[in-house]
Design a protein around this motif. Structure first.
Motif, PDB file in Angstrom:
ATOM      1  N   GLU A   1       0.826  -1.203   0.000  1.00 28.98           N
ATOM      2  CA  GLU A   1       0.000   0.000   0.000  1.00 28.98           C
ATOM      3  C   GLU A   1       0.869   1.265   0.000  1.00 28.98           C
ATOM      4  OE1 GLU A   1      -3.911   1.961   0.305  1.00 28.98           O
ATOM      5  OE2 GLU A   1      -3.009   0.216  -0.651  1.00 28.98           O
ATOM      6  N   LEU A   2       1.944   1.264   0.773  1.00 31.71           N
ATOM      7  CA  LEU A   2       2.859   2.400   0.760  1.00 31.71           C
ATOM      8  C   LEU A   2       3.452   2.595  -0.634  1.00 31.71           C
ATOM      9  CD1 LEU A   2       4.747   1.953   4.157  1.00 31.71           C
ATOM     10  CD2 LEU A   2       3.247   3.856   3.543  1.00 31.71           C
ATOM     11  N   GLY A   3       3.829   1.472  -1.264  1.00 30.28           N
ATOM     12  CA  GLY A   3       4.369   1.557  -2.612  1.00 30.28           C
ATOM     13  C   GLY A   3       3.357   2.102  -3.600  1.00 30.28           C
ATOM     14  N   ARG A   4       2.094   1.658  -3.464  1.00 28.80           N
ATOM     15  CA  ARG A   4       1.043   2.115  -4.381  1.00 28.80           C
ATOM     16  C   ARG A   4       0.804   3.608  -4.236  1.00 28.80           C
ATOM     17  NH1 ARG A   4      -4.310   3.226  -4.460  1.00 28.80           N
ATOM     18  NH2 ARG A   4      -4.552   2.899  -2.202  1.00 28.80           N
ATOM     19  N   LEU A   5       0.784   4.071  -2.986  1.00 29.97           N
ATOM     20  CA  LEU A   5       0.446   5.469  -2.730  1.00 29.97           C
ATOM     21  C   LEU A   5       1.594   6.432  -3.026  1.00 29.97           C
ATOM     22  CD1 LEU A   5      -1.558   4.990   0.587  1.00 29.97           C
ATOM     23  CD2 LEU A   5      -2.490   5.579  -1.670  1.00 29.97           C
ATOM     24  N   THR A   6       2.821   5.904  -3.122  1.00 30.43           N
ATOM     25  CA  THR A   6       3.980   6.780  -3.357  1.00 30.43           C
ATOM     26  C   THR A   6       4.693   6.453  -4.666  1.00 30.43           C
ATOM     27  OG1 THR A   6       5.492   5.307  -2.140  1.00 30.43           O
ATOM     28  CG2 THR A   6       4.354   7.036  -0.867  1.00 30.43           C
ATOM     29  N   ASP A   7       4.019   5.702  -5.532  1.00 32.30           N
ATOM     30  CA  ASP A   7       4.647   5.293  -6.804  1.00 32.30           C
ATOM     31  C   ASP A   7       5.978   4.579  -6.572  1.00 32.30           C
ATOM     32  OD1 ASP A   7       2.585   6.332  -8.427  1.00 32.30           O
ATOM     33  OD2 ASP A   7       3.450   8.342  -8.310  1.00 32.30           O
ATOM     34  N   GLY A   8       6.019   3.762  -5.522  1.00 31.90           N
ATOM     35  CA  GLY A   8       7.200   2.962  -5.247  1.00 31.90           C
ATOM     36  C   GLY A   8       8.280   3.659  -4.447  1.00 31.90           C
ATOM     37  N   ARG A   9       8.048   4.876  -4.024  1.00 29.88           N
ATOM     38  CA  ARG A   9       9.069   5.617  -3.281  1.00 29.88           C
ATOM     39  C   ARG A   9       9.279   5.048  -1.873  1.00 29.88           C
ATOM     40  NH1 ARG A   9       8.489   9.846  -0.128  1.00 29.88           N
ATOM     41  NH2 ARG A   9       6.329  10.219  -0.818  1.00 29.88           N
TER      42      ARG A   9
ATOM     43  N   GLN B   1       5.467  10.621   7.370  1.00 31.05           N
ATOM     44  CA  GLN B   1       5.212  10.055   8.701  1.00 31.05           C
ATOM     45  C   GLN B   1       3.721   9.794   8.889  1.00 31.05           C
ATOM     46  OE1 GLN B   1       7.108  11.963  12.108  1.00 31.05           O
ATOM     47  NE2 GLN B   1       8.667  12.853  10.764  1.00 31.05           N
ATOM     48  N   ASP B   2       2.911  10.774   8.512  1.00 29.62           N
ATOM     49  CA  ASP B   2       1.458  10.606   8.630  1.00 29.62           C
ATOM     50  C   ASP B   2       0.973   9.460   7.755  1.00 29.62           C
ATOM     51  OD1 ASP B   2       1.330  12.722  10.389  1.00 29.62           O
ATOM     52  OD2 ASP B   2       0.688  14.183   8.868  1.00 29.62           O
ATOM     53  N   LEU B   3       1.557   9.319   6.583  1.00 24.33           N
ATOM     54  CA  LEU B   3       1.157   8.251   5.670  1.00 24.33           C
ATOM     55  C   LEU B   3       1.485   6.884   6.260  1.00 24.33           C
ATOM     56  CD1 LEU B   3       0.056   7.395   2.883  1.00 24.33           C
ATOM     57  CD2 LEU B   3       2.414   7.558   2.016  1.00 24.33           C
ATOM     58  N   VAL B   4       2.681   6.726   6.813  1.00 23.27           N
ATOM     59  CA  VAL B   4       3.063   5.442   7.422  1.00 23.27           C
ATOM     60  C   VAL B   4       2.110   5.098   8.561  1.00 23.27           C
ATOM     61  CG1 VAL B   4       4.833   4.273   8.790  1.00 23.27           C
ATOM     62  CG2 VAL B   4       5.488   5.547   6.739  1.00 23.27           C
ATOM     63  N   ARG B   5       1.816   6.065   9.411  1.00 24.40           N
ATOM     64  CA  ARG B   5       0.907   5.804  10.530  1.00 24.40           C
ATOM     65  C   ARG B   5      -0.492   5.418  10.028  1.00 24.40           C
ATOM     66  NH1 ARG B   5       2.525   7.772  15.676  1.00 24.40           N
ATOM     67  NH2 ARG B   5       4.370   9.118  15.667  1.00 24.40           N
ATOM     68  N   ASP B   6      -0.960   6.127   9.005  1.00 21.86           N
ATOM     69  CA  ASP B   6      -2.295   5.853   8.471  1.00 21.86           C
ATOM     70  C   ASP B   6      -2.370   4.473   7.836  1.00 21.86           C
ATOM     71  OD1 ASP B   6      -5.038   6.697   7.537  1.00 21.86           O
ATOM     72  OD2 ASP B   6      -4.068   6.375   5.590  1.00 21.86           O
ATOM     73  N   VAL B   7      -1.371   4.108   7.045  1.00 19.56           N
ATOM     74  CA  VAL B   7      -1.374   2.803   6.393  1.00 19.56           C
ATOM     75  C   VAL B   7      -1.262   1.689   7.440  1.00 19.56           C
ATOM     76  CG1 VAL B   7      -0.114   1.286   4.814  1.00 19.56           C
ATOM     77  CG2 VAL B   7      -0.531   3.674   4.187  1.00 19.56           C
ATOM     78  N   ALA B   8      -0.482   1.903   8.482  1.00 23.44           N
ATOM     79  CA  ALA B   8      -0.388   0.909   9.556  1.00 23.44           C
ATOM     80  C   ALA B   8      -1.743   0.708  10.218  1.00 23.44           C
ATOM     81  CB  ALA B   8       0.652   1.340  10.582  1.00 23.44           C
ATOM     82  N   ARG B   9      -2.463   1.809  10.494  1.00 25.68           N
ATOM     83  CA  ARG B   9      -3.799   1.686  11.098  1.00 25.68           C
ATOM     84  C   ARG B   9      -4.743   0.921  10.172  1.00 25.68           C
ATOM     85  NH1 ARG B   9      -2.741   7.023  13.036  1.00 25.68           N
ATOM     86  NH2 ARG B   9      -3.616   7.921  11.129  1.00 25.68           N
ATOM     87  N   ARG B  10      -4.636   1.188   8.882  1.00 26.51           N
ATOM     88  CA  ARG B  10      -5.529   0.523   7.936  1.00 26.51           C
ATOM     89  C   ARG B  10      -5.127  -0.931   7.679  1.00 26.51           C
ATOM     90  NH1 ARG B  10      -5.640   2.153   3.018  1.00 26.51           N
ATOM     91  NH2 ARG B  10      -3.958   3.702   2.938  1.00 26.51           N
ATOM     92  N   SER B  11      -3.934  -1.322   8.132  1.00 23.16           N
ATOM     93  CA  SER B  11      -3.558  -2.732   8.019  1.00 23.16           C
ATOM     94  C   SER B  11      -4.238  -3.592   9.078  1.00 23.16           C
ATOM     95  CB  SER B  11      -2.037  -2.888   8.138  1.00 23.16           C
ATOM     96  OG  SER B  11      -1.584  -2.759   9.485  1.00 23.16           O
ATOM     97  N   VAL B  12      -4.805  -2.953  10.119  1.00 26.10           N
ATOM     98  CA  VAL B  12      -5.422  -3.714  11.217  1.00 26.10           C
ATOM     99  C   VAL B  12      -6.622  -4.526  10.741  1.00 26.10           C
ATOM    100  CG1 VAL B  12      -6.593  -3.553  13.446  1.00 26.10           C
ATOM    101  CG2 VAL B  12      -4.531  -2.198  13.009  1.00 26.10           C
ATOM    102  N   PRO B  13      -7.617  -3.942  10.040  1.00 25.89           N
ATOM    103  CA  PRO B  13      -8.727  -4.784   9.559  1.00 25.89           C
ATOM    104  C   PRO B  13      -8.276  -5.833   8.561  1.00 25.89           C
ATOM    105  CG  PRO B  13      -8.920  -2.533   8.716  1.00 25.89           C
ATOM    106  CD  PRO B  13      -7.870  -2.508   9.778  1.00 25.89           C
TER     107      PRO B  13
END
Length: 330
Positions: A55-63, A258-270
């Protein structure tokens, strides 16, 4: 929490093997986080962190991305915590029990018979209390990203069926290296033996221990059911897992990242929970088909044995106040 010689050695080895002790943008501008877990590659926690990397890769074009080291490749859970604190790796998933001694507030997630059900503990960690208990790590080089499911935990042994506490007497039971679990197992009448998760299978085989306690997926994936065939549905702990990140690794990122990492981690819970529910049902069916004998237990009797353990830890006013808030969660 102090560094052991083993952790220091692993930090040095992993630093060499991973080419850097913390994520830094490569020449192509990519940042890859190194994540560790003692569970195998198909385990729900590992799969959820893989989803997080994708998901991080998708949202940042692999960055941004995640590289994983599952199956205890870089040591046990205590090692994982030290490696993450001191930036040899970036992300680790560990049982809350491994954090109880260093982070006292997390004891409220591990104490026996505090939670009524999986739904209860999920409601706690998803709400204000869970947010507070994620924030306790930052003073010691870690950032709490999320809590993952790892419950309910039950006992199993190689000797005989156990349906009431008296049948625990004399059994040598593996315990996580947490004072709470040691105290609880002792209060139930067994002899607690602290061991790392990876040492349990061989210790059951050689009768260094008679049994252990864990959840259905860990019991099945570790193949411990092949030697310890008596399962007791005690549900004595609903202790979750913690997904942690090196504070220094996170702070190297821009505020937006930083906000993106935290958000994606939260969304990994479900994502993790859906995988967990399916894996738990499948693991239970697998081990029963293989001959595991399941015993229902007198939970009220087990809960009564550990009441002094609760009283001991809840004598601390801060923990008692948290306990009262947890009990009030619908």
């Amino acid at each position: 929490m102090s560094l052991t010689r083993r952790t220091l050695g692993l930090a040095g080895l992993s630093g060499l093997g991973l080419a850097a002790c913390a994520p830094r943008p490569a020449a192509n501008g990519r940042t890859i986080f190194n994540a560790v877990d003692v569970h195998p590659a198909d385990y729900p926690t590992v799969t959820a962190v893989k989803w997080m990397g994708d998901e991080l890769g998708r949202l940042t074009d692999g960055r941004l991305g995640v590289r994983q080291f599952p199956a205890g490749q870089l040591g046990n859970e205590d090692d994982s915590i030290g490696l993450t604190r001191f930036q040899a790796v970036d992300i680790c998933r560990v049982a809350v029990a491994a954090l109880n001694n260093a982070f006292p507030e997390t004891r409220l997630l591990a104490l026996p018979y505090v939670y009524r059900s999986v739904a209860h503990v999920r409601a706690v960690v998803d709400g204000a209390i869970g947010t507070e208990l994620l924030n306790v790590f930052e003073g010691r080089g870690l950032v709490g990203l999320a809590y993952y499911d790892a419950a309910p935990r039950c006992f199993y042994n190689v000797r005989h069926p156990v349906s009431e506490p008296g049948q625990m007497r004399g059994l040598k039971m593996r315990a996580p290296q947490s004072d709470i679990f040691l105290d609880s197992i002792r209060a139930m009448g067994a002899n607690p033996t602290p061991l790392t998760f990876g040492a349990v299978f061989s210790s059951l085989q050689t009768h260094l221990i008679d049994g252990a306690e864990n959840n259905w997926p860990s019991y099945q994936s570790s193949r411990q059911f092949e030697v310890a065939r008596f399962w007791s549905q005690t549900e004595h702990s609903f202790s979750p897992d913690a997904l942690l990140m090196s504070k220094a690794s996170l702070e190297r990122l821009s505020a937006a990242d930083q906000d993106l990492v935290r958000d994606v981690a939260r969304r990994s819970v479900p994502v993790m929970r859906a995988l967990w529910d399916e894996r738990e049902a499948r693991a239970r069916a697998t081990v029963i088909a293989a001959g595991t004998q399941v015993s229902e237990v007198d939970k009220a009797a087990f809960a009564a044995t550990v009441r002094p353990v609760l009283d001991k830890y809840l004598a601390e006013p801060r923990l008692r106040a948290l306990h009262e808030r947890i009990a009030a969660v619908a």
